[in-house]
Design a protein around this motif. Structure first.
Motif, PDB file in Angstrom:
ATOM      1  N   GLY A 155       0.792  -1.230   0.000  1.00  0.00           N
ATOM      2  CA  GLY A 155       0.000   0.000   0.000  1.00  0.00           C
ATOM      3  C   GLY A 155       0.820   1.273   0.000  1.00  0.00           C
ATOM      4  N   TRP A 156       0.402   2.216   0.839  1.00  0.00           N
ATOM      5  CA  TRP A 156       1.039   3.526   0.938  1.00  0.00           C
ATOM      6  C   TRP A 156       1.882   3.600   2.203  1.00  0.00           C
ATOM      7  N   VAL A 157       3.015   4.296   2.093  1.00  0.00           N
ATOM      8  CA  VAL A 157       3.911   4.462   3.237  1.00  0.00           C
ATOM      9  C   VAL A 157       4.192   5.948   3.455  1.00  0.00           C
ATOM     10  N   ILE A 158       4.053   6.388   4.695  1.00  0.00           N
ATOM     11  CA  ILE A 158       4.368   7.766   5.089  1.00  0.00           C
ATOM     12  C   ILE A 158       5.727   7.754   5.781  1.00  0.00           C
ATOM     13  N   THR A 159       6.611   8.644   5.385  1.00  0.00           N
ATOM     14  CA  THR A 159       7.901   8.744   6.064  1.00  0.00           C
ATOM     15  C   THR A 159       8.280  10.204   6.267  1.00  0.00           C
ATOM     16  N   PHE A 160       9.040  10.435   7.302  1.00  0.00           N
ATOM     17  CA  PHE A 160       9.549  11.770   7.614  1.00  0.00           C
ATOM     18  C   PHE A 160      11.059  11.705   7.450  1.00  0.00           C
ATOM     19  N   PRO A 161      11.559  12.053   6.269  1.00  0.00           N
ATOM     20  CA  PRO A 161      12.949  11.752   5.909  1.00  0.00           C
ATOM     21  C   PRO A 161      14.022  12.451   6.736  1.00  0.00           C
ATOM     22  N   GLN A 162      13.645  13.470   7.519  1.00  0.00           N
ATOM     23  CA  GLN A 162      14.636  14.099   8.398  1.00  0.00           C
ATOM     24  C   GLN A 162      14.841  13.297   9.679  1.00  0.00           C
ATOM     25  N   GLY A 163      13.858  12.468  10.007  1.00  0.00           N
ATOM     26  CA  GLY A 163      13.979  11.619  11.186  1.00  0.00           C
ATOM     27  C   GLY A 163      13.922  12.360  12.500  1.00  0.00           C
ATOM     28  N   THR A 164      13.408  13.577  12.498  1.00  0.00           N
ATOM     29  CA  THR A 164      13.326  14.395  13.705  1.00  0.00           C
ATOM     30  C   THR A 164      12.243  15.445  13.523  1.00  0.00           C
ATOM     31  N   THR A 165      11.737  15.978  14.640  1.00  0.00           N
ATOM     32  CA  THR A 165      10.738  17.044  14.571  1.00  0.00           C
ATOM     33  C   THR A 165      11.385  18.425  14.491  1.00  0.00           C
ATOM     34  N   LYS A 166      12.705  18.491  14.540  1.00  0.00           N
ATOM     35  CA  LYS A 166      13.406  19.768  14.442  1.00  0.00           C
ATOM     36  C   LYS A 166      13.479  20.215  12.986  1.00  0.00           C
ATOM     37  N   SER A 167      13.252  21.503  12.765  1.00  0.00           N
ATOM     38  CA  SER A 167      13.232  22.041  11.398  1.00  0.00           C
ATOM     39  C   SER A 167      14.632  22.124  10.804  1.00  0.00           C
ATOM     40  N   PHE A 168      14.693  21.982   9.480  1.00  0.00           N
ATOM     41  CA  PHE A 168      15.892  22.182   8.678  1.00  0.00           C
ATOM     42  C   PHE A 168      17.063  21.276   9.062  1.00  0.00           C
ATOM     43  N   LYS A 169      16.743  20.107   9.572  1.00  0.00           N
ATOM     44  CA  LYS A 169      17.768  19.097   9.774  1.00  0.00           C
ATOM     45  C   LYS A 169      17.951  18.336   8.464  1.00  0.00           C
ATOM     46  N   PRO A 170      19.134  17.781   8.222  1.00  0.00           N
ATOM     47  CA  PRO A 170      19.388  17.105   6.940  1.00  0.00           C
ATOM     48  C   PRO A 170      18.454  15.917   6.701  1.00  0.00           C
ATOM     49  N   VAL A 171      18.125  15.699   5.446  1.00  0.00           N
ATOM     50  CA  VAL A 171      17.363  14.520   5.058  1.00  0.00           C
ATOM     51  C   VAL A 171      18.292  13.308   5.108  1.00  0.00           C
ATOM     52  N   ARG A 172      17.818  12.230   5.711  1.00  0.00           N
ATOM     53  CA  ARG A 172      18.610  11.013   5.833  1.00  0.00           C
ATOM     54  C   ARG A 172      18.692  10.301   4.482  1.00  0.00           C
ATOM     55  N   LYS A 173      19.881   9.775   4.193  1.00  0.00           N
ATOM     56  CA  LYS A 173      20.092   9.121   2.898  1.00  0.00           C
ATOM     57  C   LYS A 173      19.272   7.845   2.755  1.00  0.00           C
ATOM     58  N   GLY A 174      18.847   7.286   3.880  1.00  0.00           N
ATOM     59  CA  GLY A 174      18.055   6.053   3.808  1.00  0.00           C
ATOM     60  C   GLY A 174      16.807   6.212   2.972  1.00  0.00           C
ATOM     61  N   THR A 175      16.178   7.387   3.050  1.00  0.00           N
ATOM     62  CA  THR A 175      14.971   7.636   2.244  1.00  0.00           C
ATOM     63  C   THR A 175      15.301   7.600   0.765  1.00  0.00           C
ATOM     64  N   ALA A 176      16.428   8.200   0.390  1.00  0.00           N
ATOM     65  CA  ALA A 176      16.844   8.207  -1.015  1.00  0.00           C
ATOM     66  C   ALA A 176      17.145   6.792  -1.499  1.00  0.00           C
ATOM     67  N   HIS A 177      17.742   5.977  -0.653  1.00  0.00           N
ATOM     68  CA  HIS A 177      18.019   4.585  -1.020  1.00  0.00           C
ATOM     69  C   HIS A 177      16.716   3.818  -1.264  1.00  0.00           C
ATOM     70  N   ILE A 178      15.723   4.059  -0.415  1.00  0.00           N
ATOM     71  CA  ILE A 178      14.413   3.410  -0.578  1.00  0.00           C
ATOM     72  C   ILE A 178      13.793   3.820  -1.913  1.00  0.00           C
ATOM     73  N   ILE A 179      13.864   5.115  -2.222  1.00  0.00           N
ATOM     74  CA  ILE A 179      13.294   5.632  -3.473  1.00  0.00           C
ATOM     75  C   ILE A 179      13.991   5.008  -4.677  1.00  0.00           C
ATOM     76  N   LYS A 180      15.301   4.983  -4.618  1.00  0.00           N
ATOM     77  CA  LYS A 180      16.080   4.482  -5.762  1.00  0.00           C
ATOM     78  C   LYS A 180      15.892   2.976  -5.967  1.00  0.00           C
ATOM     79  N   GLU A 181      15.787   2.245  -4.866  1.00  0.00           N
ATOM     80  CA  GLU A 181      15.676   0.793  -4.968  1.00  0.00           C
ATOM     81  C   GLU A 181      14.269   0.334  -5.332  1.00  0.00           C
ATOM     82  N   HIS A 182      13.242   0.923  -4.706  1.00  0.00           N
ATOM     83  CA  HIS A 182      11.882   0.412  -4.874  1.00  0.00           C
ATOM     84  C   HIS A 182      11.047   1.206  -5.870  1.00  0.00           C
ATOM     85  N   LYS A 183      11.564   2.360  -6.301  1.00  0.00           N
ATOM     86  CA  LYS A 183      10.925   3.161  -7.356  1.00  0.00           C
ATOM     87  C   LYS A 183       9.441   3.478  -7.085  1.00  0.00           C
TER      88      LYS A 183
END
Length: 269
Positions: A155-183
């Motif tokens: 189905g559908w998956v919700i993710t918060f790629p910064q991994g924190t509730t703090k603003s302007f923290k870097p996006v974790r590379k794990g999200t990009a890996h998921i996008i690239k691998e599972h399309k």
């Protein structure tokens, strides 16, 4: 639906459906009553396939952000345009919505454990433990990435790629890996107002009369084969409006305009 039919994670759908209905009824006035949820882009939700969709969003509270998404997604699928009016849309909710959450957060008490049953994919954070950043990062648990893969297939998956509730923290590379691998189809969401409305956990209403915004953007155009992890990370940062460039000095006239907007966010009762 059989009474004991289960999803790929072993959760009984009958129980999950009633949890969504009950939590939906309890929380509805937090987004339409005590505070108001201003929605844009609900038509985008209706045009998505039933599976392999990844929602990426900035993060302001542990739970209120996700709860709002369950409301908006189900209301949109029920034909409502940018509205969660009439909570009846939760009577037949979409059952294959999942969200990525830190394991330690979802195990911290009875209520989070119950909420986890609604659709949490719990992951062990490699950079954080017991509420503190760690200098020596842990290895990624392969079961975590496998569970996200299973959820996307279902189905559908919700993710918060910064991994924190703090603003302007870097996006974790794990999200990009998921996008690239599972399309998956990647749909950005930008939220605001939740930090002012709720406490950090998103369980306690902190202030009434706050206008919360919930903007659903068009799916990202991604070249899954040729774009690098770094390019996808940057694209995600811009899409959820958390790229460092958004921190540049704001002109005085824009600050004044923002003050006027803040005034509009306070609703009279």
């Amino acid at each position: 639906m059989g009474l004991f039919k289960r999803n790929p994670f072993g959760h009984i759908l009958f129980i999950k459906k009633w949890l969504i209905r009950i939590f939906g009824l309890i929380t509805h006035k937090r987004y339409r009553g005590f505070n108001e949820l201003q929605i844009e882009g609900s038509e985008i939700i209706r045009n998505l396939p039933d599976s392999n969709v990844l929602f990426i969003s900035n993060h302001q509270t542990y739970f209120a952000d996700v709860v709002a998404m369950f409301h908006v997604f189900n209301a949109s699928l029920s034909g409502r345009d940018d509205s969660i009016k009439n909570v009846g849309y939760l009577w037949q909710p979409k059952m294959n919505i999942y969200y990525v959450a830190a394991k330690e957060t979802m195990q911290a008490g009875l209520l989070p454990r119950i909420m986890a049953y609604v659709g949490a994919i719990t992951v062990e954070r490699t950079w954080r433990s017991k509420g503190k950043d760690v200098t020596e990062k842990k290895e990624v648990n392969p079961n975590d990435t496998e569970n996200i893969k299973i959820a996307l297939r279902d189905g559908w998956v919700i993710t918060f790629p910064q991994g924190t509730t703090k603003s302007f923290k870097p996006v974790r590379k794990g999200t990009a890996h998921i996008i690239k691998e599972h399309k998956p189809i990647v749909v950005p969401i930008v939220i605001d107002g939740f930090r002012r409305s709720f406490d950090r956990k998103g369980l306690r209403l902190k202030k009434k009369g706050i206008l919360q915004s919930f903007i659903i953007k068009e799916p990202l155009a991604i070249d899954y084969e040729n774009e690098t992890i770094e390019e996808i990370v940057e694209k995600v940062e811009y899409a959820i409006e958390q790229h460092p460039s958004f921190l540049k000095v704001i002109p005085a006239e824009e600050l004044e305009a923002q003050k006027e907007l803040d005034k509009m966010r306070k609703w009279e009762y």
